[in-house]
Design an enzyme around this catalytic site. Structure first.
Site, PDB file in Angstrom:
ATOM      1  N   PRO A  86       5.939  17.664  32.503  1.00 50.26           N
ATOM      2  CA  PRO A  86       6.032  16.264  32.945  1.00 50.26           C
ATOM      3  C   PRO A  86       6.052  15.274  31.776  1.00 50.26           C
ATOM      4  CG  PRO A  86       3.939  17.269  33.617  1.00 50.26           C
ATOM      5  CD  PRO A  86       4.774  18.351  33.039  1.00 50.26           C
ATOM      6  N   GLU A 126      -2.745  23.381  32.471  1.00 48.01           N
ATOM      7  CA  GLU A 126      -2.656  22.058  31.840  1.00 48.01           C
ATOM      8  C   GLU A 126      -1.472  21.952  30.889  1.00 48.01           C
ATOM      9  OE1 GLU A 126      -4.578  19.499  32.975  1.00 48.01           O
ATOM     10  OE2 GLU A 126      -5.017  21.135  34.373  1.00 48.01           O
ATOM     11  N   ARG A 138      26.248  23.809  38.139  1.00 42.46           N
ATOM     12  CA  ARG A 138      27.421  23.195  38.773  1.00 42.46           C
ATOM     13  C   ARG A 138      28.380  22.599  37.765  1.00 42.46           C
ATOM     14  NH1 ARG A 138      26.931  20.982  43.473  1.00 42.46           N
ATOM     15  NH2 ARG A 138      28.108  19.160  42.838  1.00 42.46           N
ATOM     16  N   ASP A 194      35.129  13.836  39.202  1.00 43.23           N
ATOM     17  CA  ASP A 194      35.687  12.944  38.183  1.00 43.23           C
ATOM     18  C   ASP A 194      36.052  11.595  38.772  1.00 43.23           C
ATOM     19  OD1 ASP A 194      37.418  15.578  36.425  1.00 43.23           O
ATOM     20  OD2 ASP A 194      35.380  14.841  36.330  1.00 43.23           O
TER      21      ASP A 194
END
Ligand code: 6GU
Length: 263
Positions: free
Chosen positions: A89, A116, A154, A169
């Site tokens: 994170p 942690e 992808r 696109d």
């Protein structure tokens, strides 16, 4: 592309590789995935992967030695080495741009932290990039790694069919997608917009681009601030702002409290 995921829960990834576009990429040989069990690189009888933090405090820290051995073992298998990403994170937040950058790497190694976090020496010596998927806390990096891998896979050339990549696109460049409709023509009294039934492909394309722009304006105006607009888009936004101005003026002139007969 070789993709390795280092985790103490390798079975979490079994279903991920076996469905949808990811599965197709694997079946087509475009992605060679492996989930690597960090526990297999421990050398103690109890196969311990975590330990108490120096300096005290609650929570546990992932030990560096098994992780380092797992990373080395994967690097040896990847001829061109692998770009090593720690899921945490604290990392940079995943974006489409980050995903595109990762999709250009020769090989990727994702490390899934638990507890942690991982010992800082792993980060200093073995990690190329720290990646987060958003400002909230997950119990481990596994789900975050799946999110990142899905976004990356992808974008590997050949994974999406021609039609899908052409679509990407033409309008997903910095804008939200327009609405989509399929049969039936009327559902619970709500009809498909006429233009989509017109067969006029140019008009449909113009409508879709306009709806993309309007969806983006209403939901995520911040996306427009950071994106260059072409002439048509500028014109559509100008028309919208004129319309809004008219509505606001009208509203101001017809406030309920300014109407005769009300207090
Ligand atoms: Cl990459 N890991 C964890 N544990 N929590 C997260 C995250 C990653 N990204 C957002 N939250």
């Amino acid at each position: 592309m070789h993709i390795a995921v280092l985790t103490i829960f390798p079975a979490m990834f079994d279903l991920f590789w076996e469905h949808g576009i990811v599965r197709r990429a694997v079946a087509g040989g475009l992605v060679q995935p492996q989930a690597v069990d960090i526990r297999a690189f421990t050398r103690d009888r109890h196969q311990v992967t975590d330990d108490r933090p120096y300096g005290g405090g609650c929570g546990m820290v992932m030990k560096p030695e098994p992780l380092a051995r797992a990373i080395e073992s994967v690097r040896d298998q990847f001829n061109d080495g692998g770009f090593t990403v720690l899921m945490t994170p604290r990392g940079d937040q995943l974006s489409q741009q980050t995903a595109a950058g990762l999709a250009r790497q020769q090989g990727l190694i994702f490390i899934c932290g638990r507890y942690e976090g991982v010992d800082a020496r792993i980060v200093h010596r073995h990690v190329d990039y720290e990646l987060s998927i958003g400002d909230y806390v997950l119990s481990g990096g596994e789900l975050a790694a799946m999110v990142a891998m899905d976004a990356v896979i992808r974008l590997i050339p050949g994974v999406l069919g021609g039609a899908q990549s052409a679509q990407r696109d033409s309008f997903s460049d910095g804008l939200l997608e327009h609405e989509h409709y399929t049969r039936p023509r009327v559902f619970e009294g709500d009809a498909v917009p006429e233009i989509l039934l017109s067969g006029d492909h140019q008009a449909i394309e113009r409508w879709r681009r306009k709806m993309s722009l309007i969806e983006t304006l209403m939901r995520r105006p911040d996306l427009l601030e950071n994106r260059a607009l072409d002439e048509r888009e500028t014109e559509i936004l100008r028309q919208w702002s004129q319309m809004l101005e008219r509505v606001l003026k009208h509203q101001a002139a017809h406030r309920p409290d300014s109407l005769p007969g009300r207090q």
